[in-house]
Design a protein around this motif. Structure first.
Motif, PDB file in Angstrom:
ATOM      1  N   VAL A  54       0.843  -1.196   0.000  1.00 14.66           N
ATOM      2  CA  VAL A  54       0.000   0.000   0.000  1.00 14.66           C
ATOM      3  C   VAL A  54       0.882   1.252   0.000  1.00 14.66           C
ATOM      4  O   VAL A  54       0.673   2.193  -0.779  1.00 14.66           O
ATOM      5  CB  VAL A  54      -0.935   0.006   1.231  1.00 14.66           C
ATOM      6  CG1 VAL A  54      -1.698   1.326   1.306  1.00 14.66           C
ATOM      7  CG2 VAL A  54      -1.909  -1.152   1.173  1.00 14.66           C
ATOM      8  N   ILE A  55       1.890   1.248   0.874  1.00 16.58           N
ATOM      9  CA  ILE A  55       2.797   2.407   0.950  1.00 16.58           C
ATOM     10  C   ILE A  55       3.523   2.601  -0.371  1.00 16.58           C
ATOM     11  O   ILE A  55       3.658   3.733  -0.870  1.00 16.58           O
ATOM     12  CB  ILE A  55       3.801   2.210   2.108  1.00 16.58           C
ATOM     13  CG1 ILE A  55       3.065   2.269   3.449  1.00 16.58           C
ATOM     14  CG2 ILE A  55       4.894   3.273   2.055  1.00 16.58           C
ATOM     15  CD1 ILE A  55       3.928   1.920   4.637  1.00 16.58           C
ATOM     16  N   GLN A  61       2.352   6.859  -6.747  1.00 16.10           N
ATOM     17  CA  GLN A  61       1.476   7.950  -7.179  1.00 16.10           C
ATOM     18  C   GLN A  61       2.177   9.305  -7.081  1.00 16.10           C
ATOM     19  O   GLN A  61       1.920  10.208  -7.870  1.00 16.10           O
ATOM     20  CB  GLN A  61       0.202   7.957  -6.324  1.00 16.10           C
ATOM     21  CG  GLN A  61      -0.691   6.749  -6.530  1.00 16.10           C
ATOM     22  CD  GLN A  61      -1.828   6.695  -5.526  1.00 16.10           C
ATOM     23  OE1 GLN A  61      -1.979   7.598  -4.699  1.00 16.10           O
ATOM     24  NE2 GLN A  61      -2.631   5.633  -5.590  1.00 16.10           N
ATOM     25  N   GLU A  62       3.087   9.430  -6.122  1.00 13.99           N
ATOM     26  CA  GLU A  62       3.851  10.666  -5.954  1.00 13.99           C
ATOM     27  C   GLU A  62       5.145  10.645  -6.774  1.00 13.99           C
ATOM     28  O   GLU A  62       5.972  11.541  -6.648  1.00 13.99           O
ATOM     29  CB  GLU A  62       4.204  10.865  -4.473  1.00 13.99           C
ATOM     30  CG  GLU A  62       3.018  10.860  -3.527  1.00 13.99           C
ATOM     31  CD  GLU A  62       2.138  12.082  -3.705  1.00 13.99           C
ATOM     32  OE1 GLU A  62       2.622  13.082  -4.268  1.00 13.99           O
ATOM     33  OE2 GLU A  62       0.968  12.034  -3.292  1.00 13.99           O
ATOM     34  N   LYS A 121       6.234  17.127  -2.337  1.00 10.35           N
ATOM     35  CA  LYS A 121       5.252  16.057  -2.200  1.00 10.35           C
ATOM     36  C   LYS A 121       5.202  15.609  -0.747  1.00 10.35           C
ATOM     37  O   LYS A 121       6.246  15.451  -0.105  1.00 10.35           O
ATOM     38  CB  LYS A 121       5.620  14.869  -3.093  1.00 10.35           C
ATOM     39  CG  LYS A 121       5.680  15.214  -4.582  1.00 10.35           C
ATOM     40  CD  LYS A 121       6.432  14.177  -5.359  1.00 10.35           C
ATOM     41  CE  LYS A 121       6.608  14.628  -6.802  1.00 10.35           C
ATOM     42  NZ  LYS A 121       7.470  13.720  -7.568  1.00 10.35           N
ATOM     43  N   ALA A 122       3.995  15.417  -0.252  1.00  7.71           N
ATOM     44  CA  ALA A 122       3.818  14.938   1.113  1.00  7.71           C
ATOM     45  C   ALA A 122       2.397  14.409   1.262  1.00  7.71           C
ATOM     46  O   ALA A 122       1.487  14.824   0.540  1.00  7.71           O
ATOM     47  CB  ALA A 122       4.083  16.060   2.122  1.00  7.71           C
ATOM     48  N   PHE A 123       2.220  13.486   2.175  1.00  3.59           N
ATOM     49  CA  PHE A 123       0.877  12.989   2.497  1.00  3.59           C
ATOM     50  C   PHE A 123       0.905  12.323   3.861  1.00  3.59           C
ATOM     51  O   PHE A 123       1.963  11.922   4.363  1.00  3.59           O
ATOM     52  CB  PHE A 123       0.358  12.019   1.433  1.00  3.59           C
ATOM     53  CG  PHE A 123       1.189  10.779   1.238  1.00  3.59           C
ATOM     54  CD1 PHE A 123       1.016   9.658   2.042  1.00  3.59           C
ATOM     55  CD2 PHE A 123       2.140  10.717   0.223  1.00  3.59           C
ATOM     56  CE1 PHE A 123       1.777   8.506   1.860  1.00  3.59           C
ATOM     57  CE2 PHE A 123       2.907   9.572   0.021  1.00  3.59           C
ATOM     58  CZ  PHE A 123       2.727   8.469   0.841  1.00  3.59           C
ATOM     59  N   LYS A 137      -5.451   7.737   2.814  1.00  5.42           N
ATOM     60  CA  LYS A 137      -4.371   8.649   2.426  1.00  5.42           C
ATOM     61  C   LYS A 137      -4.919  10.071   2.468  1.00  5.42           C
ATOM     62  O   LYS A 137      -5.985  10.360   1.924  1.00  5.42           O
ATOM     63  CB  LYS A 137      -3.870   8.310   1.019  1.00  5.42           C
ATOM     64  CG  LYS A 137      -2.761   9.216   0.498  1.00  5.42           C
ATOM     65  CD  LYS A 137      -2.202   8.631  -0.814  1.00  5.42           C
ATOM     66  CE  LYS A 137      -1.105   9.515  -1.408  1.00  5.42           C
ATOM     67  NZ  LYS A 137      -1.635  10.459  -2.388  1.00  5.42           N
ATOM     68  N   PHE A 138      -4.179  10.960   3.124  1.00  4.53           N
ATOM     69  CA  PHE A 138      -4.571  12.358   3.257  1.00  4.53           C
ATOM     70  C   PHE A 138      -3.563  13.206   2.476  1.00  4.53           C
ATOM     71  O   PHE A 138      -2.410  13.347   2.894  1.00  4.53           O
ATOM     72  CB  PHE A 138      -4.589  12.774   4.728  1.00  4.53           C
ATOM     73  CG  PHE A 138      -5.405  11.866   5.622  1.00  4.53           C
ATOM     74  CD1 PHE A 138      -6.756  12.069   5.803  1.00  4.53           C
ATOM     75  CD2 PHE A 138      -4.798  10.791   6.269  1.00  4.53           C
ATOM     76  CE1 PHE A 138      -7.502  11.236   6.629  1.00  4.53           C
ATOM     77  CE2 PHE A 138      -5.531   9.955   7.098  1.00  4.53           C
ATOM     78  CZ  PHE A 138      -6.895  10.177   7.272  1.00  4.53           C
ATOM     79  N   ASP A 139      -3.971  13.751   1.356  1.00  3.19           N
ATOM     80  CA  ASP A 139      -3.064  14.492   0.479  1.00  3.19           C
ATOM     81  C   ASP A 139      -2.845  15.917   0.958  1.00  3.19           C
ATOM     82  O   ASP A 139      -3.722  16.541   1.567  1.00  3.19           O
ATOM     83  CB  ASP A 139      -3.624  14.521  -0.948  1.00  3.19           C
ATOM     84  CG  ASP A 139      -3.617  13.143  -1.591  1.00  3.19           C
ATOM     85  OD1 ASP A 139      -2.572  12.480  -1.538  1.00  3.19           O
ATOM     86  OD2 ASP A 139      -4.664  12.734  -2.136  1.00  3.19           O
ATOM     87  N   LEU A 140      -1.653  16.447   0.651  1.00  3.93           N
ATOM     88  CA  LEU A 140      -1.307  17.824   0.986  1.00  3.93           C
ATOM     89  C   LEU A 140      -2.125  18.792   0.128  1.00  3.93           C
ATOM     90  O   LEU A 140      -2.228  18.627  -1.092  1.00  3.93           O
ATOM     91  CB  LEU A 140       0.190  18.050   0.750  1.00  3.93           C
ATOM     92  CG  LEU A 140       0.743  19.448   1.048  1.00  3.93           C
ATOM     93  CD1 LEU A 140       0.667  19.748   2.542  1.00  3.93           C
ATOM     94  CD2 LEU A 140       2.186  19.548   0.549  1.00  3.93           C
ATOM     95  N   LYS A 141      -2.700  19.816   0.763  1.00  7.22           N
ATOM     96  CA  LYS A 141      -3.441  20.829   0.025  1.00  7.22           C
ATOM     97  C   LYS A 141      -2.467  21.716  -0.757  1.00  7.22           C
ATOM     98  O   LYS A 141      -1.327  21.933  -0.333  1.00  7.22           O
ATOM     99  CB  LYS A 141      -4.265  21.692   0.979  1.00  7.22           C
ATOM    100  CG  LYS A 141      -5.405  20.954   1.662  1.00  7.22           C
ATOM    101  CD  LYS A 141      -6.182  21.892   2.580  1.00  7.22           C
ATOM    102  CE  LYS A 141      -7.353  21.184   3.247  1.00  7.22           C
ATOM    103  NZ  LYS A 141      -8.100  22.089   4.162  1.00  7.22           N
TER     104      LYS A 141
END
Length: 462
Positions: A54-55, A61-62, A121-123, A137-141
């Motif tokens: 999963v990670i 994706q990033e 990139k961060a999440f 997964k919580f994406d960076l705004k």
């Protein structure tokens, strides 16, 4: 092998090497496709191989997928801000994984050092636990601050009086705070656990450096199933039944994707290691220590003396005039060879002499052929067959003697192998130059200067 015969609740310790060989071990684990298995056994947060997948998918994706190297563990290194800063000061992209007392496993990723504040990139994420039906997964705004290294530990999000912190760790008292929403996106129907800003205790925390990727087979193949949303539109029994069925399908898809990656990596590895013929394999005798290496590996640095020693013209001269090919041997040469083997009885030698066998006939011998010669003992038959196989291997790959330190020359060969694997896309990171123990540095430099004279020595020692 140890893992296969060990009980699931008592796995063997992961392989370990001296510090000077850690990079070599990491690349070999990657080449053989068992990096995630070893990481699973190294982790004290008890995440399994599917969690790693999963990670990896999120990192893909990033466009940040790669191999992960454990650099800090609260279990192994102690829960200390000073230790965290010492271990993590020089690393770049990294991922933090934590576990709380209730079994929730969560963390965050940033694409730069903790001593910078704005990552491209961060999440944040949650893998499993009481408040996690499926991985979140919580994406960076856009335009928000990704992270900061505070006086008490790493924090995801800006820290204006801590009101804008999305995930904050306090390494001084082993606590964490989730308050997602200011800088990171919150999916619909997210449990309040992730947004209510309550301090809780974590039991374990690990930091992994994410080493850059070069597009291996897992990146080309793997598309992880979409994360499950919690079903709440129906009555509780129906919600639970639908959720259970969805989760089962999710797990099957994850397992299938894992198998596809394993097969792809295995196919890639076999294709790479099977490339080339036996005639391109060099047997080196390093002051009594034998190793086998591809000639192309020894020629990797084209301007070196080592590469020229094994180029086509010199190599043909080395291998062409030293011995006659076995299939052209006369009966006398066959007798001379078998007579030199102390493990073969004189009676057997006499059978060969009576039958006047030539080289081509020797190579064609099998169990039935040896029995027809009058050799009846099974042990002797298998011994002769084994000796013929060794003879063939020796003639296909003649030995080259190198009277130098096996340790020092072996370091050069290991580095050339890793450079070749990197260029062929088998490992993700350009390997560092050889690390040599202090007592061997002077000797190592002399050998490098001999085989890599002038500017070519920079290829090995920089």
């Amino acid at each position: 092998n140890d893992r296969n015969i060990s009980p699931p609740d008592h796995p063997p310790d992961p392989p370990s090497v001296d510090v000077e060989n850690e990079e070599i071990l990491a690349r070999l684990l990657e080449i053989f496709g068992i990096h995630d298995i070893i990481m699973e056994s190294q982790s004290k947060v008890t995440i399994d191989r599917n969690d790693w997948m999963v990670i990896r998918n999120w990192l893909k994706q990033e466009k940040s997928n790669g191999i992960m190297k454990l650099v800090y563990s609260s279990t192994l290194n102690g829960c200390s801000l000073a230790t965290f800063q010492e271990k993590c000061r020089s690393i770049g992209p990294n991922i933090i994984i934590a576990k709380d007392a209730e079994g929730n496993i969560f963390g965050g990723y940033t694409s730069c050092s903790w001593w910078q504040t704005h990552a491209d990139k961060a999440f944040l994420f949650a893998l499993r636990g009481n408040y996690v039906v499926s991985p979140l997964k919580f994406d960076l705004k856009a335009g928000r601050q990704s992270h900061i290294n505070t006086s008490s530990g790493p924090s995801f999000g800006s820290t204006g009086q801590y009101v804008n912190t999305d995930l904050r760790f306090n390494l001084n008292n082993s606590t964490f705070l989730f308050c997602i929403g200011a800088n990171y996106e919150v999916p619909l129907m997210t449990n309040p656990f992730f947004t209510n800003g309550t301090y809780r205790n974590y039991s374990q925390l690990e930091v992994y450096e994410v080493l850059p990727s070069r597009g291996r087979a897992d990146e080309k193949l793997f598309v992880f199933p979409q994360t499950a949303l919690k079903i709440t539109k129906f009555t509780p029994p129906i919600n639970e039944a639908i959720q259970s069925r969805w989760q089962a399908m999710y797990n099957v898809d994850a397992s299938q994707s894992n198998l596809e990656i394993s097969f792809a990596n295995e196919e890639e590895m076999i294709a790479s290691f099977a490339a080339g013929e036996n005639k391109d394999t060099v047997l080196l005798s390093l002051s009594g220590t034998d190793i086998a290496v591809k000639r192309s590996t020894l020629q990797f640095c084209e301007e070196s003396t080592l590469a020229r020693q094994f180029d086509d013209k010199i190599w043909k001269n080395q291998t062409g005039g030293k011995h006659t090919p076995i299939f052209k041997w006369t009966a006398k040469e066959v007798i001379s060879w078998i007579d030199r083997n102390d493990d073969i009885d004189d009676e057997v030698v006499q059978r060969f002499r009576e039958n006047v066998l030539k080289g081509a006939e020797l190579l064609a011998l099998g169990k039935e052929g040896l029995a027809d010669l009058g050799i009846k003992r099974k042990g002797t038959i298998y011994l002769i067959i084994n000796e013929i196989k060794k003879l063939e291997a020796k003639h296909e790959s003649p030995v080259t003697f190198i009277e130098h330190s096996p340790y020092c020359f072996g370091k050069i060969v290991d580095y050339l192998r890793l450079k070749s694997a990197f260029c062929n896309g088998l490992i993700s990171v350009d390997p560092p130059r050889p690390i040599v123990r202090q007592s061997e540095k002077q000797r190592f430099r002399r050998i490098v200067d001999y085989y890599f004279p002038g500017d070519s020595s920079k290829f090995i020692i920089g």
